[in-house]
Write an enzyme that holds these catalytic residues in place. Structure first.
Site, PDB file in Angstrom:
ATOM      1  N   HIS A 115      45.002  65.745  39.580  1.00 52.79           N
ATOM      2  CA  HIS A 115      45.402  65.658  37.789  1.00 52.79           C
ATOM      3  C   HIS A 115      45.367  66.460  37.416  1.00 52.79           C
ATOM      4  O   HIS A 115      45.461  66.959  35.928  1.00 52.79           O
ATOM      5  CB  HIS A 115      43.912  64.523  37.672  1.00 52.79           C
ATOM      6  N   HIS A 179      29.981  68.504  32.708  1.00 47.69           N
ATOM      7  CA  HIS A 179      30.532  67.313  32.996  1.00 47.69           C
ATOM      8  C   HIS A 179      29.874  67.154  34.829  1.00 47.69           C
ATOM      9  O   HIS A 179      30.118  68.536  35.693  1.00 47.69           O
ATOM     10  CB  HIS A 179      31.800  66.275  33.227  1.00 47.69           C
TER      11      HIS A 179
HETATM   12  O1  LIG Z   1      38.146  61.796  41.098  1.00 41.92           O
HETATM   13  C1  LIG Z   1      38.146  62.802  40.600  1.00 41.92           C
HETATM   14  O2  LIG Z   1      38.641  63.489  41.281  1.00 41.92           O
HETATM   15  C2  LIG Z   1      37.285  63.613  39.414  1.00 41.92           C
HETATM   16  C3  LIG Z   1      37.955  62.410  38.258  1.00 41.92           C
HETATM   17  C4  LIG Z   1      36.662  63.234  36.955  1.00 41.92           C
HETATM   18  C5  LIG Z   1      36.012  62.968  36.203  1.00 41.92           C
HETATM   19  C6  LIG Z   1      36.210  63.124  34.858  1.00 41.92           C
HETATM   20  C7  LIG Z   1      36.339  64.643  34.375  1.00 41.92           C
HETATM   21  C8  LIG Z   1      36.612  65.653  35.643  1.00 41.92           C
HETATM   22  O3  LIG Z   1      36.897  66.489  35.138  1.00 41.92           O
HETATM   23  C9  LIG Z   1      37.543  64.873  36.212  1.00 41.92           C
HETATM   24  O4  LIG Z   1      37.952  65.707  37.120  1.00 41.92           O
HETATM   25 FE   FE2 Z   2      38.286  67.969  37.180  1.00 43.94          FE
END
Ligand code: A1EG2
Ligand code: FE2
Length: 314
Positions: A115, A179
Site C-alpha cells: 500500500h 506515527h
Molecule cells: O500494517 C501495516 O503494514 C501498517 C499500516 C499503516 C498504518 C498506519 C500508517 C502507516 O504508514 C501504515 O503503513
Molecule cells: Fe506506512
C-alpha cells in the site's frame, strides 16, 4: 525539463476507519488539491518513493534503497493487486546514474510493493498502472537504517538523473509523518513472527487478514475513545517548515534514535519526503505550493500532504 513533487502520508485505515470530526473531508480536499496540481503539471513520468511493510521486502535480503525495473503490488488493505506500469528504460537509467553518482542502491527486475506505493498511485492517478512509473523503495521500517544524510544524497543523485531525462517528472513521496502502527520487530520476535519478517512472501489470505485486522483494530480503538497512538504534531510541523524553507541539510544532524524517540518507529517513512525534496532541490530553488497537516490518531498517522515545484522567476 521540470520536476515537481507531491508528498502524502498513507494509511490503509483511510478507507475503513472513520475519524472523528471533519478530518476525512479535510484530507479528501487536500488530496483533490494534490490531484489538481499533478494534473496541471502533466507528468510524463512519475517516480514514486515509498517504504514497504514486510510485504515485498524481507530480512532475507533487505536493501536500504531499491529501484524496481519491474514491479507488482500485493494488493494489501484493499489496494489494487498486479503490475505497476514501470517505465523500464527510465528505471534502468536511474539505477545507472545514481550508482555512477556514488550512491549504492539495489535494483529489482521483480520488485514487490504494498500500500505504500499503491495508495498514492490510486489516490493521485486513479490506479496503480495509470501512469509510467519508476518505483523507488526506501527502507523505513526494517531496522537498522543508515544515516538520514544518505537518503538526502540519494534524492540529490535521483534528481540529477531525472533532470538528464529531459521529461516532465513528478516525484511522489509516500508515508509519515509521526506515527507508530503496530508492526512487529525482528528483535525479540517469537520464531513464527521472525520467520514472517525474514521470508514472509505469499501469506495465506487468513494470515493477511489477521495482520490487517490488528492494525484496523488499533484505529477502531481510538474511535471508541481509547488513548490514541503517540503522534507528535510539533515534530511534524517542524519537518514541514524545514521542507518549505529548503533547509534539507538540517536533517544531516538527525540521528535515527532521535527520530524514533520523537516521532515513532514508522516516522522514518519521512525519508521518502526528504528524498523527493532533495531531488527537486537538484533543479534549483523551489517553492512549496500547498501544505496540509492534521494529526489523525484514528488512522495512526500525523497526516500531511504537500506539493512543490521549482521557483518561478519573478
Ligand atoms: O500494517 C501495516 O503494514 C501498517 C499500516 C499503516 C498504518 C498506519 C500508517 C502507516 O504508514 C501504515 O503503513
Ligand atoms: Fe506506512
Amino acid at each position: 525539463m521540470p520536476l515537481a513533487v507531491v508528498t502524502a502520508s498513507h494509511s490503509p485505515l483511510m478507507h475503513t476507519v472513520a475519524p472523528r470530526g471533519d478530518a476525512q473531508t479535510a484530507v479528501d480536499s487536500a488530496f483533490a488539491q494534490a490531484r489538481a496540481f499533478a494534473a496541471e503539471f502533466r507528468p510524463d513520468l512519475v517516480v514514486v518513493i515509498a517504504p514497504d511493510h514486510y510485504n515485498g521486502m524481507f530480512y532475507d535480503l533487505m536493501p536500504p534503497f531499491c529501484v524496481g525495473t519491474a514491479a507488482e503490488a500485493v494488493g494489501d488493505y484493499g489496494t489494487a493487486q498486479g503490475p505497476l506500469a514501470v517505465d523500464r528504460e527510465a528505471a534502468r537509467h536511474v539505477v545507472r546514474e545514481v550508482l555512477a553518482a556514488g550512491v549504492d542502491l539495489a535494483m529489482s527486475e521483480r520488485m514487490v510493493v504494498d500500500h505504500g506505493f499503491a495508495q498514492p498511485l490510486e489516490l493521485l492517478f486513479g490506479g496503480i498502472d495509470a501512469v509510467p512509473t519508476v518505483p523507488v523503495f526506501i527502507n523505513s521500517v526494517a531496522v537498522p537504517f543508515g544515516p538520514v544524510c544518505r537518503t538526502r544524497l540519494l534524492g540529490e543523485a535521483l534528481g540529477r538523473a531525472l533532470l538528464a531525462l529531459e521529461r516532465r517528472v513528478l516525484l511522489v513521496g509516500s508515508g509519515g509523518l509521526s506515527h507508530d502502527p503496530p508492526l512487529p520487530t525482528l528483535d525479540g520476535a517469537p520464531p513464527e513472527v521472525a520467520a514472517r519478517l525474514i521470508a514472509g512472501r505469499h501469506p495465506t489470505p487468513g494470515e493477511r487478514a489477521g495482520r490487517e485486522a490488528r492494525v484496523r483494530d488499533a484505529g477502531l480503538a481510538v474511535v471508541a475513545g481509547e488513548p490514541g497512538p503517540r503522534l507528535n504534531p510539533a515534530w511534524d510541523r517542524a519537518f514541514l517548515d524545514l521542507l518549505a524553507e529548503g533547509r534539507l541539510k538540517a536533517t544531516d544532524t538527525w540521528t535515527n534514535a532521535w527520530i524514533t524517540a520523537e516521532a515513532g518507529n514508522s516516522a522514518h517513512e519521512v525519508r521518502t519526503w526528504l528524498a523527493c525534496y532533495a531531488a527537486l532541490a537538484a533543479a534549483g530553488p523551489y517553492d512549496m505550493r500547498s501544505s496540509f497537516y492534521r494529526p489523525i490518531p484514528e488512522w495512526i498517522a500525523g497526516f500531511g500532504i504537500t506539493t512543490a515545484e521549482p521557483r518561478r522567476n519573478s
